[in-house]
Design a protein around this motif. Structure first.
Motif, short mmCIF file in Angstrom:
data_model
loop_
_atom_site.label_atom_id
_atom_site.label_comp_id
_atom_site.label_asym_id
_atom_site.label_seq_id
_atom_site.Cartn_x
_atom_site.Cartn_y
_atom_site.Cartn_z
N MET A 1 0.85 -1.19 0.00
CA MET A 1 0.00 0.00 0.00
C MET A 1 0.89 1.25 0.00
O MET A 1 1.75 1.40 0.85
CB MET A 1 -0.91 -0.01 1.22
CG MET A 1 -1.92 1.10 1.25
SD MET A 1 -2.89 1.06 2.80
CE MET A 1 -3.63 -0.56 2.69
N ASP A 2 0.69 2.14 -0.96
CA ASP A 2 1.54 3.31 -1.12
C ASP A 2 0.97 4.57 -0.47
O ASP A 2 1.57 5.63 -0.55
CB ASP A 2 1.78 3.57 -2.60
CG ASP A 2 2.54 2.43 -3.27
OD1 ASP A 2 3.37 1.81 -2.58
OD2 ASP A 2 2.30 2.18 -4.45
N SER A 3 -0.19 4.48 0.14
CA SER A 3 -0.83 5.65 0.72
C SER A 3 0.00 6.23 1.86
O SER A 3 0.61 5.49 2.64
CB SER A 3 -2.23 5.29 1.24
OG SER A 3 -3.03 4.77 0.20
N LEU A 4 0.01 7.55 1.96
CA LEU A 4 0.76 8.22 3.02
C LEU A 4 0.09 8.09 4.37
O LEU A 4 0.74 8.13 5.41
CB LEU A 4 0.92 9.70 2.67
CG LEU A 4 1.66 10.03 1.37
CD1 LEU A 4 1.62 11.53 1.12
CD2 LEU A 4 3.10 9.54 1.46
N LEU B 192 -6.21 16.86 8.87
CA LEU B 192 -4.94 16.48 8.24
C LEU B 192 -4.28 17.67 7.56
O LEU B 192 -3.05 17.80 7.55
CB LEU B 192 -5.19 15.36 7.21
CG LEU B 192 -5.49 13.98 7.79
CD1 LEU B 192 -5.97 13.04 6.70
CD2 LEU B 192 -4.25 13.40 8.48
N GLY B 193 -5.11 18.55 6.98
CA GLY B 193 -4.58 19.73 6.31
C GLY B 193 -3.84 20.66 7.25
O GLY B 193 -2.93 21.38 6.82
N ARG B 194 -4.22 20.64 8.53
CA ARG B 194 -3.54 21.49 9.51
C ARG B 194 -2.25 20.84 10.03
O ARG B 194 -1.45 21.51 10.67
CB ARG B 194 -4.48 21.78 10.69
CG ARG B 194 -5.67 22.65 10.32
CD ARG B 194 -6.40 23.13 11.56
NE ARG B 194 -7.06 22.05 12.26
CZ ARG B 194 -8.32 21.66 12.02
NH1 ARG B 194 -9.03 22.27 11.07
NH2 ARG B 194 -8.86 20.67 12.70
N GLN B 195 -2.07 19.56 9.73
CA GLN B 195 -0.88 18.86 10.23
C GLN B 195 0.18 18.64 9.16
O GLN B 195 1.34 18.39 9.48
CB GLN B 195 -1.28 17.50 10.81
CG GLN B 195 -2.18 17.59 12.03
CD GLN B 195 -2.28 16.27 12.77
OE1 GLN B 195 -1.47 15.37 12.59
NE2 GLN B 195 -3.31 16.14 13.60
N VAL B 196 -0.22 18.71 7.90
CA VAL B 196 0.70 18.45 6.80
C VAL B 196 0.87 19.71 5.97
O VAL B 196 -0.12 20.30 5.54
CB VAL B 196 0.18 17.30 5.91
CG1 VAL B 196 1.16 17.00 4.79
CG2 VAL B 196 -0.05 16.04 6.75
N SER C 87 -4.73 15.08 -0.69
CA SER C 87 -5.97 14.90 -1.43
C SER C 87 -6.60 13.57 -1.02
O SER C 87 -5.97 12.74 -0.35
CB SER C 87 -5.71 14.90 -2.93
OG SER C 87 -4.96 13.76 -3.31
N VAL C 88 -7.83 13.36 -1.43
CA VAL C 88 -8.53 12.12 -1.11
C VAL C 88 -7.77 10.92 -1.65
O VAL C 88 -7.70 9.87 -1.00
CB VAL C 88 -9.96 12.15 -1.69
CG1 VAL C 88 -10.65 10.80 -1.51
CG2 VAL C 88 -10.79 13.23 -1.02
#
Length: 253
Positions: free
Chosen positions: A1-4, A135-139, A144-145
């Motif tokens: 699985m390549d998802s971050l 997540l946007g506030r942490q990265v 994206s989805v």
């Protein structure tokens, strides 16, 4: 699985929530997960009520969880509740109907109807956007989805039709099918518990310590939720994977 990152959405009968784990954090510590603290007045919990307030257009979410309860109460005080759609504890309709038809409708608290697929997908969409905001506030770079692998949990006693309904509702909420896993709730709990130090072991000359389940260990998983209760038995194999000894059995509450 390549998802971050992996995001799990627990769409419950009574309460719902989400949690996530970054790949690099999981590799260091499999039980390190982050989840949301839901607030309702002075109450703080890791899940919020599974209720949604939908605007009069029948297509747009106004609020979810504790906020939805509060806003609907305000609408009722102002005698405006008939213009809005308020749904709660509707998830088990999938079990009662043995897999809800795609064109089925759901009645809200005042008897107004909307397509069931609309209600379910709006709830999933809200939870999706909520975790994306966090997540946007942490990265620093936006996620994206498609950068995420999504896990949507369902009761073990649901049939294939009900699971497929949830999968289609998630896709309607713009979660790509290739990034989505439908996971049985007791299996998710069992996998998590595999990483916990839950058994006592001792070696001659060493102090007694807590260790993870060893191969050959058999254990019972009891999932007592707000809408269903089921029991299954798992065994840890020599390779460290899980084997289901007894298929989940249970019933709606």
């Amino acid at each position: 699985m390549d998802s971050l990152v992996v995001v799990a959405i627990d769409f419950g009968t009574t309460y719902s929530g989400w949690a996530f784990s970054f790949r690099h954090e999981y590799e260091r510590d499999p039980i390190k997960v982050s989840s949301k603290n839901w607030q309702g007045g002075t109450l703080v919990s890791q899940k919020g009520p599974t209720c949604i307030l939908i605007k009069p257009d029948g297509k747009t979410t106004d609020s979810f969880g504790y906020d939805a309860e509060s806003k609907y109460a305000e609408k009722a005080e102002e005698n405006e509740q008939d213009q809005w759609f308020f749904y709660k504890r509707f998830k088990m309709m999938l079990f009662k109907d043995k897999g809800m038809e795609r064109n089925a409708t759901l009645e809200d608290e005042s008897g107004k109807k909307l397509p069931a697929m609309t209600v379910f997908s709006l709830c999933i969409d809200y939870l999706k956007k909520d975790v994306l905001d966090t997540l946007g506030r942490q990265v620093d770079i936006g996620l994206s989805v498609s950068d995420i692998h999504w896990v949507l949990t369902v009761p073990a006693i649901w049939n294939d039709a009900a699971k497929q309904f949830m999968r289609e509702a998630a896709q309607k909420a713009e979660i790509p099918a290739k990034n989505l896993t439908i996971c049985l709730e007791p299996e998710a709990a069992s996998i998590y518990c595999r990483h916990l130090p839950v058994s006592k072991s001792s070696t001659v000359g060493e102090k007694t310590s807590l260790a993870q389940f060893s191969s050959g260990t058999k254990y019972l998983v009891l999932d007592a939720g707000g809408g269903t209760i089921d029991i299954t038995v798992h065994e840890v194999t020599d390779s460290g994977e899980l084997k289901e000894l007894y298929k989940a059995s249970g019933e709606a509450l």
